[in-house]
Design a protein around this motif. Structure first.
Motif, PDB file in Angstrom:
ATOM      1  N   HIS A 141       0.705  -1.140   0.120  1.00 28.45           N
ATOM      2  CA  HIS A 141      -0.121  -0.048  -0.056  1.00 28.45           C
ATOM      3  C   HIS A 141       0.461   1.304   0.303  1.00 28.45           C
ATOM      4  CE1 HIS A 141       0.987  -0.773   4.102  1.00 28.45           C
ATOM      5  NE2 HIS A 141       1.002   0.539   4.156  1.00 28.45           N
ATOM      6  N   ASP A 158       0.931   5.277   1.614  1.00 30.56           N
ATOM      7  CA  ASP A 158       0.647   5.415   3.135  1.00 30.56           C
ATOM      8  C   ASP A 158      -0.174   7.068   2.308  1.00 30.56           C
ATOM      9  OD1 ASP A 158       1.443   4.092   4.726  1.00 30.56           O
ATOM     10  OD2 ASP A 158       2.885   4.825   4.972  1.00 30.56           O
ATOM     11  N   TYR A 197      11.214   6.059   7.315  1.00 27.68           N
ATOM     12  CA  TYR A 197      11.956   5.782   4.832  1.00 27.68           C
ATOM     13  C   TYR A 197      10.588   6.850   4.944  1.00 27.68           C
ATOM     14  CZ  TYR A 197       7.365   2.519   5.844  1.00 27.68           C
ATOM     15  OH  TYR A 197       5.965   2.453   6.974  1.00 27.68           O
ATOM     16  N   HIS A 230       5.217   0.105  -0.202  1.00 22.15           N
ATOM     17  CA  HIS A 230       5.059  -1.210   1.221  1.00 22.15           C
ATOM     18  C   HIS A 230       4.439  -1.701   1.529  1.00 22.15           C
ATOM     19  CE1 HIS A 230       4.184   2.619   3.423  1.00 22.15           C
ATOM     20  NE2 HIS A 230       3.567   2.102   4.373  1.00 22.15           N
TER      21      HIS A 230
END
Ligand SMILES: O=C(O)CCC(=O)C(=O)O
Ligand SMILES: [Fe+2]
Length: 220
Positions: free
Chosen positions: A93, A95, A148, A154
């Motif tokens: 997905h 963010d 990150y 991710h």
């Protein structure tokens, strides 16, 4: 760019966080993202426990020089304890760009996972970050954190044994552009390391460059 921060939490903080997690209630993580078809985890859902645990984790991040230097944080979403039991995962997905927190809205420039469990005590559960055809996997040491870019695709891979307990948060940086933030970070790091080895005049000129770049590229 990625930053692994070792020893973010001290033993006392870790103990308190794990105690809070052990006593608190958790709910389906879809509470924050009801339409997600890939999110299978548990969120801490207990107001007092959330307040106490997020204050510990946010405090640890804000006192950490490595974190401050790398993220140049403007706002930090209150970190939330999240748990993965066997078979749980959070599929690939991105963010959300903007998030609502009880401290107001923030733009997610950086994402951060704080590891609250010994990596040897659970199997699977790697934080997998895709970079085009490249793949990065993180399973941090107890008390460490990985920071990150929120722009990456991710996932949290399936936990196959034990329990993955983490704190997650999102950071709005004073420098929106990741390339500019990285340049400021590098320049500041070199200035901090080499400042004592150059003449006072050169160091003063270097500081002028640091501040004026920040003035151009940052906001408060
Ligand atoms: O648990 C993690 O390491 C990351 C979780 C995540 O990707 C998220 O909450 O958006
Ligand atoms: Fe995420």
């Amino acid at each position: 760019m990625f930053k692994h921060i070792y020893g973010l939490l001290n033993g006392q903080e870790l103990g308190e966080l794990r105690e809070i997690a052990a006593a608190a209630t958790f709910v389906d993580g879809k509470i924050s993202n009801p339409h997600s078809q890939v999110k299978h985890n548990l969120h801490l859902n207990d107001e007092d426990a959330y307040k106490r645990s997020s204050a510990i984790m946010a405090g640890a991040l804000m006192r950490n020089e490595e974190f401050r230097g790398f993220a140049i944080p403007k706002k930090i979403a209150p970190p939330l304890i999240t748990r993965y039991e066997p078979e749980m995962r959070y599929g690939l997905h991105p963010d959300m760009a903007f998030m609502r927190t009880h401290e107001g809205p923030i733009r997610s420039d950086l994402s951060c996972t704080i590891f609250l469990q010994d990596p040897a005590s659970y199997e699977g559960g790697e934080l997998h970050i895709k970079l085009g055809d490249g793949n990065l996997r993180f399973k941090g040491e107890l008390g460490s954190a990985i920071v990150y870019p929120s722009t990456t695709l991710h996932e949290v891979e399936k936990v196959t044994r034990g329990e993955r307990l983490v704190g997650i948060t999102f950071i709005e940086s004073q420098v929106v552009d990741p390339a500019k933030r990285e340049l400021i970070y590098e320049l500041n790091e070199v200035a901090a390391i080499e400042g004592a080895n150059i003449s006072t005049e050169s160091y003063t000129r270097l500081q002028t460059v640091q501040q004026n770049l920040f003035r151009r590229w940052g906001d408060c």
